[in-house]
Design a protein around this motif. Sequence first.
Motif, PDB file in Angstrom:
ATOM      1  N   LEU A 241       0.820  -1.205   0.000  1.00  0.00           N
ATOM      2  CA  LEU A 241       0.000   0.000   0.000  1.00  0.00           C
ATOM      3  C   LEU A 241       0.858   1.261   0.000  1.00  0.00           C
ATOM      4  O   LEU A 241       0.489   2.275  -0.605  1.00  0.00           O
TER       5      LEU A 241
ATOM      6  N   GLN B 206      -1.291   2.262  -3.377  1.00  0.00           N
ATOM      7  CA  GLN B 206      -2.701   2.472  -3.092  1.00  0.00           C
ATOM      8  C   GLN B 206      -3.516   2.508  -4.381  1.00  0.00           C
ATOM      9  O   GLN B 206      -4.593   1.896  -4.478  1.00  0.00           O
TER      10      GLN B 206
ATOM     11  N   ILE C 116      -3.503  -1.558   7.470  1.00  0.00           N
ATOM     12  CA  ILE C 116      -4.309  -2.041   6.337  1.00  0.00           C
ATOM     13  C   ILE C 116      -5.795  -1.979   6.652  1.00  0.00           C
ATOM     14  O   ILE C 116      -6.622  -1.766   5.761  1.00  0.00           O
TER      15      ILE C 116
ATOM     16  N   HIS D 179      -6.571   1.576   5.697  1.00  0.00           N
ATOM     17  CA  HIS D 179      -6.212   2.139   4.396  1.00  0.00           C
ATOM     18  C   HIS D 179      -6.492   1.222   3.200  1.00  0.00           C
ATOM     19  O   HIS D 179      -6.367   1.681   2.064  1.00  0.00           O
ATOM     20  N   TRP D 180      -6.828  -0.044   3.430  1.00  0.00           N
ATOM     21  CA  TRP D 180      -7.192  -0.892   2.284  1.00  0.00           C
ATOM     22  C   TRP D 180      -8.477  -0.325   1.694  1.00  0.00           C
ATOM     23  O   TRP D 180      -9.438  -0.057   2.434  1.00  0.00           O
TER      24      TRP D 180
END
Length: 340
Positions: free
Chosen positions: A166, A179, A217, A220-221
Amino acid sequence: MKHIYKLLLAATLLGSCQTDGSQTDLNINRNPNELFLNTTPHKKMIVDVDMCTDVDDACALRIATALDDDGIIDLQGVAFSVNGPNNLDALRGFLLHEGKPDVLIGKSAVANPPEESPYWDLMAEYSDGKVNSCEAVKMYRKILAESDTPVDIVTTGYTTNIECLLKSEPDEYSGLTGQELVKRKCGQLYVVGATYPEGRCNNIWFAPAARTAADYISKHWPYPILFFTNDVGGLLVCGAGLQQVDTERKDIVTRALYAFGTDTGRLAWDPFGVWCAGYACGKINRLGFKRVNIFIDTETGRNTFADATDGKHFVIYPLCDNKNYYNAMMDHLLIKKAKL
């Protein structure tokens, strides 16, 4: 004439710049708030393992290669989330034994403990020394950038490689950030780990870097993560059937089970996750889903799930009370590929 030539050259160069396959948005019509359970045959998949702290990873990879044989998935790569003196050779040996010499191998982006395993040496015996490996994030970026269909990811160990993916910057494979690449190219992210409704799980708390990675994660995933919590897979057993059949211990998975110190199979955290992800949690897996939000204490590694109708992620729960059903389904795949 020179003017025309320059225009043609400029058009050619511009066209070449626009052919970066990583720029293609494979998820343009995807609902970003729902699971992406892809049942397309030969769907592409990457499996990310620790394969040292326990032996269930070996069973999980056997299941992945069996699903690849059956055309359920197209196993593109296997990444390690730990480093060790011969773990890459061990994985190479395993993939050769399974008839998958072209599957890419990713070296852990983070030096997580414990850096040793009771079965790496025996797996390395099957290696030809030609380890087709690169740094895990490079492996991810290459596979994602070159894919023309969404790529599912299953992590059965620490999620440190996913965090690094990411955070990755443009490279020779793609001009996109990690990202951006994930948002365009990734299918479903399946994570084996965490405890429902709260507790501690090895994949989150054991390695300090894993605590911050899991927290990162989860925040922010770009799509919902599906968690296979240890209170489900940890109640199942995988490998016992194989050991009963392979009494002479000829198969590589059987040997790994005994090297780890078990003669009655092993708890099926990781195999269960890969089996379910392979079939996209279809009818064969007999699962239900619950929408949740996860909170992780990065100091202790303790996680807490909160049920929420608008939750960002999901956890599974079994719809079948018969544990032997799940055990038998997984052992079937272990045995069918065994070399006895």
